[in-house]
Design an enzyme around this catalytic site. Structure first.
Site, mmCIF file in Angstrom:
data_model
loop_
_atom_site.group_PDB
_atom_site.id
_atom_site.type_symbol
_atom_site.label_atom_id
_atom_site.label_comp_id
_atom_site.label_asym_id
_atom_site.label_seq_id
_atom_site.Cartn_x
_atom_site.Cartn_y
_atom_site.Cartn_z
ATOM 1 N N HIS A 199 0.345 -1.131 0.501
ATOM 2 C CA HIS A 199 -0.109 0.026 0.049
ATOM 3 C C HIS A 199 1.132 1.683 0.153
ATOM 4 O O HIS A 199 0.972 2.472 -0.614
ATOM 5 C CB HIS A 199 -1.208 0.272 1.580
ATOM 6 C CG HIS A 199 -1.930 -1.330 0.918
ATOM 7 N ND1 HIS A 199 -2.968 -1.643 1.180
ATOM 8 C CD2 HIS A 199 -1.487 -2.205 2.689
ATOM 9 C CE1 HIS A 199 -3.698 -2.579 1.423
ATOM 10 N NE2 HIS A 199 -2.439 -3.100 2.084
ATOM 11 N N ASP A 200 1.946 0.958 1.035
ATOM 12 C CA ASP A 200 2.317 2.595 1.069
ATOM 13 C C ASP A 200 3.764 2.729 0.159
ATOM 14 O O ASP A 200 3.487 4.317 -0.233
ATOM 15 C CB ASP A 200 3.090 2.025 2.499
ATOM 16 C CG ASP A 200 1.784 2.549 3.780
ATOM 17 O OD1 ASP A 200 1.108 2.829 3.147
ATOM 18 O OD2 ASP A 200 2.001 2.308 4.864
#
Ligand code: BDR
Ligand code: CA
Length: 311
Positions: free
Chosen positions: A238-239
Site C-alpha cells: 500500500h504505502d
C-alpha cells in the site's frame, strides 16, 4: 537536478517500513524527516520502529515522535495485522532514544515547510492526525506544502469496514480536515494498493540483493506472506505505491475528483466519498489513483530497495 524534499509521515507498520526503505533508494528525493503517528500500532512502537530502521540502515534523516491518539474515539482497536509491535516478527536492535529529534511531528512539518519555502512534499502513509494538527496550529502551512501523496481511502469498499480504508477509518476527523485544506493531494487508495502485491519469488529476488535493506524487506515479506497463508492480508505494498505515485507516476492512472470524508454513520465512518460522476458539481480537490501498472511498480520498487542508502 535538485532533489525534491520530502517528509514521510507514517505508522510503521510492515509496509510502511518497506516504503521508507524505498524512499531512501529514490534518486529524485531527499527525506528531510520521518515523523511518527499512532495507527497500525501505538505511537510508542511506530516511532521506535522508525528510529530503529533509520539507525540500523545508517540513513541520514531526523525521526520525530507524533500524535498518540486520533481525534476520532476509536479506543483500543489494534489488531495483529502488523504483529504486536508493528514489524511483524522482525526484531531490530534498539537505537538509543536520545536519537529522537526533540521536536514533535507537527512542529517539524511546519519548520521544514518554511525551510523548504513551498517545495516540501509529504508522503502520508498512516492516519492523518499529525498533518491535521500541523494545519490547525499553523494554517499558513497550506500555502507551503507543494503536494501530499497519501495512502488513503478507496473509491469502492474498505478493509476496516464495508466502506472505510484503515488510515482514514482510524482518524476520519483529521482526514476530513486535510482533504478540505486546499493542499494539492493525490489519494492512492485500496482500488490500486490491493493490487500492488509481492510474492515469494519477489521476496527471494529482493533478499538476493544482499544489502541490509534487501534482507530486512525480505524478512518483513516472509511475515506478510505467512500472514496471508493463515487467512490475513496479502503482501500488499500500500504505502510504497503512494511513493511510486510521487516519483514514478507512469505506474498509475489518476483522475481529478471532489473527495470528502464521512465522520459518522452506522456503516460509513471513515468512508472517502469520491464524486466520480460529478453529481455534487464541486471543483475537484484531489487526484485519485484508479489503475495500476503492476510490472512497472514492482521493478521500480525492487530497484529502490537495492539502492537504499546509496543514492
Ligand atoms: C494502510 O493501513 C495500514 O495497515 C497500511 O500500512 C497502509 O498504510 C492500508 O489500509
Ligand atoms: Ca501505513
Amino acid at each position: 537536478m535538485a532533489k525534491r524534499p520530502f517528509i514521510i509521515d507514517c505508522d510503521t507498520g510492515t509496509d510502511d517500513a518497506i516504503a521508507i526503505m524505498a524512499a531512501f533508494g529514490c534518486r529524485e528525493i531527499t527525506v528531510r524527516a520521518v515523523t511518527s503517528v499512532n495507527g497500525n500500532v501505538k505511537e510508542e512502537y511506530t516511532s521506535r520502529n522508525n528510529l530503529n530502521i533509520v539507525h540500523y540502515l545508517g540513513l541520514e534523516t531526523e525521526v520525530m515522535r507524533g500524535a498518540q491518539i486520533p481525534f476520532y474515539p476509536r479506543g483500543n482497536y489494534y489488531d495483529t495485522t502488523h504483529g504486536a509491535t508493528g514489524l511483524g516478527n522482525v526484531v531490530l536492535p534498539d537505537a538509543p532514544k536520545e536519537k529522537f529529534s526533540k521536536e514533535i511531528a507537527s512542529e517539524a512539518i511546519w519548520r521544514i515547510a518554511n525551510e523548504e519555502d513551498g517545495e516540501l512534499e509529504l508522503l502520508v502513509i498512516g492516519p492523518m492526525t499529525n498533518i491535521a494538527i500541523a494545519i490547525s496550529n499553523h494554517p499558513g502551512l497550506v500555502g507551503k506544502i507543494k503536494h501530499i501523496w497519501a495512502m488513503a481511502g478507496s473509491v469502492v469498499g474498505g478493509n476496516c469496514s464495508t466502506t472505510a480504508e484503515f488510515n482514514i477509518w482510524a482518524d476520519p476527523v483529521s482526514a476530513k480536515l486535510v482533504f478540505a485544506a486546499g493542499i494539492p493531494i493525490t489519494m492512492i487508495g485500496l482500488d490500486v494498493t490491493e493490487k500492488a502485491v509481492l510474492n515469494r519469488a519477489d521476496a527471494e529476488e529482493i533478499r538476493s540483493f544482499g544489502n541490509r535493506a534487501g534482507i530486512l524487506t525480505a524478512n518483513i515479506l516472509d511475515y506478510m506472506l505467512n500472514r496471508y497463508k493463515v487467512g490475513g492480508e496479502d503482501a500488499m505494498m500500500h504505502d510504497a505505491l503512494a511513493l511510486a505515485a510521487a516519483v514514478k507516476p507512469e505506474c498509475l492512472v489518476c483522475r481529478d475528483y471532489f473527495v470528502d470524508v464521512e465522520c459518522g454513520g452506522q456503516y460509513t465512518a471513515g468512508h472517502t466519498m469520491v464524486d466520480v460522476r460529478g453529481r455534487l458539481g464541486k471543483q475537484p480537490n484531489a487526484s485519485v489513483a484508479l489503475e495500476l501498472d503492476l510490472a512497472a511498480f514492482k521493478s521500480w520498487l525492487k530497484e529502490c530497495i537495492r539502492q537504499c542508502g546509496t543514492v
